[in-house]
Design a protein around this motif. Structure first.
Motif, PDB file in Angstrom:
ATOM      1  N   GLY A 277      63.395  17.622  77.705  1.00 44.54           N
ATOM      2  CA  GLY A 277      64.178  16.747  78.582  1.00 44.54           C
ATOM      3  C   GLY A 277      63.343  16.117  79.676  1.00 44.54           C
ATOM      4  O   GLY A 277      63.884  15.573  80.640  1.00 44.54           O
ATOM      5  N   ILE A 278      62.011  16.176  79.542  1.00 41.92           N
ATOM      6  CA  ILE A 278      61.104  15.654  80.567  1.00 41.92           C
ATOM      7  C   ILE A 278      60.638  14.250  80.173  1.00 41.92           C
ATOM      8  O   ILE A 278      60.164  14.040  79.051  1.00 41.92           O
ATOM      9  N   GLY A 279      60.772  13.304  81.106  1.00 38.07           N
ATOM     10  CA  GLY A 279      60.363  11.935  80.832  1.00 38.07           C
ATOM     11  C   GLY A 279      58.936  11.634  81.230  1.00 38.07           C
ATOM     12  O   GLY A 279      58.213  10.945  80.515  1.00 38.07           O
ATOM     13  N   ASP A 303      64.473  13.885  82.783  1.00 36.01           N
ATOM     14  CA  ASP A 303      65.519  12.958  82.347  1.00 36.01           C
ATOM     15  C   ASP A 303      66.812  13.693  82.006  1.00 36.01           C
ATOM     16  O   ASP A 303      67.903  13.143  82.167  1.00 36.01           O
ATOM     17  N   ASP A 304      66.705  14.909  81.497  1.00 30.76           N
ATOM     18  CA  ASP A 304      67.893  15.676  81.098  1.00 30.76           C
ATOM     19  C   ASP A 304      67.722  17.121  81.577  1.00 30.76           C
ATOM     20  O   ASP A 304      67.102  17.948  80.916  1.00 30.76           O
ATOM     21  N   MET A 305      68.296  17.419  82.746  1.00 26.12           N
ATOM     22  CA  MET A 305      68.135  18.738  83.348  1.00 26.12           C
ATOM     23  C   MET A 305      68.820  19.818  82.516  1.00 26.12           C
ATOM     24  O   MET A 305      68.351  20.966  82.456  1.00 26.12           O
ATOM     25  N   ALA A 306      69.922  19.482  81.850  1.00 24.82           N
ATOM     26  CA  ALA A 306      70.615  20.472  81.024  1.00 24.82           C
ATOM     27  C   ALA A 306      69.733  20.924  79.869  1.00 24.82           C
ATOM     28  O   ALA A 306      69.699  22.111  79.516  1.00 24.82           O
ATOM     29  N   VAL A 307      69.020  19.984  79.250  1.00 21.65           N
ATOM     30  CA  VAL A 307      68.117  20.330  78.155  1.00 21.65           C
ATOM     31  C   VAL A 307      66.985  21.205  78.666  1.00 21.65           C
ATOM     32  O   VAL A 307      66.619  22.213  78.029  1.00 21.65           O
ATOM     33  N   LEU A 308      66.421  20.847  79.811  1.00 24.85           N
ATOM     34  CA  LEU A 308      65.322  21.634  80.375  1.00 24.85           C
ATOM     35  C   LEU A 308      65.768  23.063  80.665  1.00 24.85           C
ATOM     36  O   LEU A 308      65.078  24.034  80.330  1.00 24.85           O
TER      37      LEU A 308
END
Length: 395
Positions: A277-279, A303-308
């Motif tokens: 989830g990191i851009g 970009d997506d804290m939930a995924v991280l």
């Protein structure tokens, strides 16, 4: 003749009344015009400046606009109603004190007059830092110290504190781990490293003061679910944001450089960053080459804290299962902000990041955050965000 005289007198009276009415309808100087609309009965007038009080009785009168404040007594530092006060021990900066009963909430309100508000705030900050150094890291974090221009109020009830947060007084907080949530009023205090706000922080994380939780007011966006998390619009902003905690004098976003691994420094994020989830991703420190690697810290624009958080939880649970929760000392700890993350194995850097409101993701089954430390709900079930770290690194 008598009838004509009567009519003339009546006409004169009407002319006089019209003149009076015209005078009354003129706008007051400095106002936009029109007749002044009276305030709602019982509602305190908006405060253009911090309230002032010449005596504890004056302060009581002000406080009564927002809370119950009865049975005022003065001069008694040993008054049982002040037993939990953190202000009565501040020292010479308090010239006069009083206490009133908060009958509505079965509590009390301490009232403290000070001829020098700057001196008071500096003395209070010194007291907070002394208590933290003495092993009480949570001291002053849940402050109910409300300051005006020349007096201080300290209620024992959270509900009363919430009511005072809507007055012209401000909460003085000097614990360095505190952050004012977005959307709340934030003002510079007279003492360095302290802040004034309309937010009453509580140990259970319940909202207290400012806009109501779960919605917007006045057309403004609702505050974030987790108040005070640091965010950045780019890696350059993140690098600047953490400059006081992380030595990032040398920095690179070159993919080959960022992918460097060292026996002394290992990142938390392993593999393709996009899958986490990191851009954007960067590296601080001296990579290995002619000399040994030194001070490696990875910066992430998320970009997506939930995924991280989901990937981080999986890694943590695997470590618990295979190694009893232990990780190698060279592996970085993942420090999370609002839309950014920092990976570092340097304890000193993590201490500074905790003070800047970064959190560590904790997913150990049965984990309970010790009293005095912050704990927020994570985006993934079974985990929390906390500024507590076993081993004494926490602020």
């Amino acid at each position: 003749m008598r009838i004509k005289q009567t009519l003339a007198a009546a006409a004169a009276t009407l002319i006089a009344l019209s003149a009076v009415t015209a005078c009354d309808d003129k706008p007051e100087p400095g106002r936009a015009g029109g007749v002044t609309t009276p305030a709602r009965p019982g509602a305190p007038a908006p405060q253009a400046a911090p309230p002032s009080a010449g005596s504890t009785a004056d302060a009581q009168k002000y406080l009564r606009q927002y809370a119950s404040c009865e049975n005022l007594a003065t001069g008694g530092r040993e008054d049982v109603r002040l037993r939990s006060s953190s202000v009565k021990t501040v020292g010479e900066s308090v010239a006069e004190l009083g206490v009133c009963s908060d009958l509505r909430e079965n509590g009390a309100i301490g009232i403290f007059l000070t001829p020098d508000m700057k001196k008071f705030q500096e003395a209070y900050r010194l007291q907070v830092m002394d208590r933290i150094a003495a092993g009480k890291p949570e001291y002053g974090l849940y402050s109910r110290v409300f300051v005006g221009k020349d007096f201080v109020a300290e209620p024992t009830s959270v509900k009363t504190a919430r009511a005072l947060a809507k007055s012209g007084m401000r909460v003085l907080t000097c614990n360095p781990t505190f952050g004012v949530p977005e959307g709340r009023k934030k003002e510079k205090a007279l003492a360095d490293q302290c802040v004034l706000s309309d937010f009453v922080h509580t140990a259970d994380g319940a909202d207290a003061g400012g806009p109501e939780p779960g919605g917007a007011q006045g057309g403004q966006p609702a505050p974030p679910a987790i108040p005070g998390l640091p965010s950045a619009g780019s890696l350059a902003e993140l690098r600047k944001l953490i400059g006081s905690s992380v030595d990032c004098t040398r920095f690179s976003t070159d993919p080959d450089t960022v992918a460097i691994r060292s026996i002394d420094y290992q990142p938390f994020v392993d593999g393709d960053a996009a899958g986490w989830g990191i851009g954007e991703r960067g590296l601080c420190g001296q990579p290995a080459g002619a000399q040994r690697a030194h001070g490696l810290v990875w910066l992430d624009k998320v970009d997506d804290m939930a995924v991280l958080q989901s990937r981080a939880k999986a890694v943590r649970l695997k470590e618990i299962q295979e190694n009893g929760g232990r990780t190698r000392a060279t592996k970085s700890v993942l420090m999370l902000g609002g839309n950014v993350a920092v990976e570092t194995n340097n304890a000193s850097s993590r201490f500074g990041l905790y003070q800047q409101q970064f959190f560590r993701l904790e997913c150990t089954p049965g984990f309970v955050t010790p009293q005095g430390y912050r704990s927020e709900k994570a985006m993934v079930d079974g985990c929390v965000l906390t500024n507590y770290e076993p081993g004494g690194v926490t602020p």
